[in-house]
Design an enzyme around this catalytic site. Structure first.
Site, PDB file in Angstrom:
ATOM      1  CD  GLU A   1      32.659  54.120  55.499  1.00 16.46           C
ATOM      2  OE1 GLU A   1      32.076  53.867  56.563  1.00 16.46           O
ATOM      3  OE2 GLU A   1      32.066  54.365  54.441  1.00 16.46           O
TER       4      GLU A   1
ATOM      5  CD  GLU B   1      29.604  61.348  53.529  1.00 17.15           C
ATOM      6  OE1 GLU B   1      29.403  62.354  52.803  1.00 17.15           O
ATOM      7  OE2 GLU B   1      29.075  60.252  53.337  1.00 17.15           O
TER       8      GLU B   1
ATOM      9  CG  ASP C   1      29.347  52.460  50.562  1.00 20.64           C
ATOM     10  OD1 ASP C   1      30.480  52.242  51.025  1.00 20.64           O
ATOM     11  OD2 ASP C   1      28.442  53.016  51.206  1.00 20.64           O
TER      12      ASP C   1
ATOM     13  NE  ARG D   1      32.263  57.947  53.961  1.00 24.52           N
ATOM     14  CZ  ARG D   1      31.037  57.474  54.128  1.00 24.52           C
ATOM     15  NH1 ARG D   1      30.377  56.966  53.101  1.00 24.52           N
ATOM     16  NH2 ARG D   1      30.463  57.498  55.317  1.00 24.52           N
TER      17      ARG D   1
ATOM     18  CG  HIS E   1      32.979  55.274  48.468  1.00 23.33           C
ATOM     19  ND1 HIS E   1      32.700  55.073  49.802  1.00 23.33           N
ATOM     20  CD2 HIS E   1      31.780  55.471  47.874  1.00 23.33           C
ATOM     21  CE1 HIS E   1      31.400  55.139  50.002  1.00 23.33           C
ATOM     22  NE2 HIS E   1      30.806  55.365  48.834  1.00 23.33           N
TER      23      HIS E   1
ATOM     24  CE1 TYR F   1      28.713  55.124  45.910  1.00 23.52           C
ATOM     25  CE2 TYR F   1      26.474  55.622  46.595  1.00 23.52           C
ATOM     26  CZ  TYR F   1      27.782  55.331  46.915  1.00 23.52           C
ATOM     27  OH  TYR F   1      28.155  55.238  48.227  1.00 23.52           O
TER      28      TYR F   1
ATOM     29  CG  ASP G   1      25.160  52.720  55.899  1.00 26.05           C
ATOM     30  OD1 ASP G   1      25.894  51.730  56.072  1.00 26.05           O
ATOM     31  OD2 ASP G   1      25.527  53.743  55.290  1.00 26.05           O
TER      32      ASP G   1
ATOM     33  CG  ASP H   1      30.090  49.639  54.264  1.00 22.80           C
ATOM     34  OD1 ASP H   1      29.567  50.680  53.813  1.00 22.80           O
ATOM     35  OD2 ASP H   1      29.425  48.652  54.587  1.00 22.80           O
TER      36      ASP H   1
ATOM     37  CB  CYS I   1      24.511  56.669  57.518  1.00 17.64           C
ATOM     38  SG  CYS I   1      24.100  58.105  56.509  1.00 17.64           S
TER      39      CYS I   1
ATOM     40  CG  ASN J   1      27.314  61.351  49.625  1.00 18.43           C
ATOM     41  OD1 ASN J   1      26.361  61.222  48.866  1.00 18.43           O
ATOM     42  ND2 ASN J   1      27.370  60.730  50.796  1.00 18.43           N
TER      43      ASN J   1
END
Length: 320
Positions: free
Chosen positions: A119, A196, A90, A164, A117, A48, A63, A92, A127, A218
């Site tokens: 989000e 998340e 990731d 996500r 993923h 990942y 982040d 974002d 983050c 996660n």
């Protein structure tokens, strides 16, 4: 090191097979190509790419939505090119609206990534375990997932889309809303749902019961630490440990820097002796110089090998 040693099966197809075969699939996080190779050598079947790790490693910044699509996609491509196991990365927020999501999925697929993923945070994101997050409207988030799924189907149906939601820990959020979004994302075409930041085992259990599809977990930050057996019982299909390797690297570099500051340059000699006794202590072999020598023997004129005669330093070994 790939250099002609890649797997002929598509990484996307291999990732789907791994997800089907493991309950759960445990995936450690890397932050650059070197850390990915170390994790691969340890025997993990998939990796990942951490967005937090990408931001801190490439930019030295938190982040907090400061990395661009170009930077994230490039890091993902470099990592995917350095290893032979599938990479989840990731992505974002998809770096914009649903139209931007289409390009993001295209770039990740072209870069050799096996899955990503997305989000539902408001940009600039941050983050998922730092307070101050906000999420976009549910309808808009669903359309972004639909755009990602449509692009997947057009380019590589085996590419894994993980949707996500940060609605659990966002300003004004709730677990009810997060679960509702997760189910809406699955209906829109996501392969796995990622809630998340659940804060305890009871919340994880509820996600496992109420999300109507495969759950992506996660294990970091505020979320509870669970064994593989516990995750299987709670219905988790894939678990990432995104930042553990990065924290280990930060501690190791800090400890060396402090020893060097305190003891002077001979601290390097002590670390060198310790490193040489480590399983990865042959740095040049780990870097891949033996593979270069093998390729020279196979593909370059025979006289090329003469440059090794009488040379000083590490002598790469060709295959017998």
């Amino acid at each position: 090191m790939r250099l002609g040693q890649g797997n002929p099966a598509r990484p996307t197809t291999r990732l789907r097979a791994l997800i089907d075969a493991h309950r759960p699939l445990i995936v450690p996080g890397c932050f650059n190509a070197m850390s990915a190779r170390i994790l691969e050598d340890a025997g993990f079947p998939a990796l990942y790419m951490s967005g937090y790790g990408t931001s801190l490693n490439l930019l030295g910044l938190p982040d907090a939505g400061l990395t661009t699509l170009t930077e994230m996609a490039l890091n993902a491509k470099l990592i995917a090119s350095a290893v032979r196991v599938p990479l989840i990365a990731d992505a974002d927020t998809g770096f914009g609206n649903a139209i931007n999501v289409v390009r993001t999925v295209e770039e990740y697929i072209r870069g050799g990534v096996a899955g990503l993923h997305l989000e539902d945070q408001v940009a600039p994101k941050r983050c998922g375990h730092v307070a101050g997050r906000e999420v976009i409207a549910r309808d808009e988030a669903v359309l972004k997932v639909r755009a990602a799924a449509r692009t997947r189907d057009a380019l590589d149906p085996d590419f894994v889309v993980i949707a996500r939601t940060d609605a659990r820990g966002a300003h004004g959020g709730s677990l009810d809303e997060a679960i509702a979004r997760a189910n809406a994302f699955l209906e829109a075409g996501a392969d796995l749902a990622f809630v998340e930041g659940p804060k305890d085992v009871e919340e994880v259990a509820r996600i496992g019961r109420e999300v109507k599809g495969p759950v992506f977990y996660n294990m970091t930050g505020i979320s509870p630490r669970l064994s593989a057996e516990e995750m299987a019982a709670l219905g988790i299909r894939v678990c990432i440990l995104p930042g553990a390797a990065m924290r280990a690297a930060i501690m190791a570099i800090h400890d060396f820097a402090m020893a060097l500051k305190q003891d002077g340059p001979m601290a390097e000699a002590a670390y060198d002796a310790k490193f040489k006794a480590h399983p990865k202590g042959n740095l040049h072999a780990f870097a891949g110089f033996d593979r270069i020598r093998e390729m020279e023997a196979e593909f370059l004129p025979e006289e090329t090998a003469r440059k090794y005669e009488g040379g000083l330093g590490y002598a790469p070994k060709a295959a017998e």
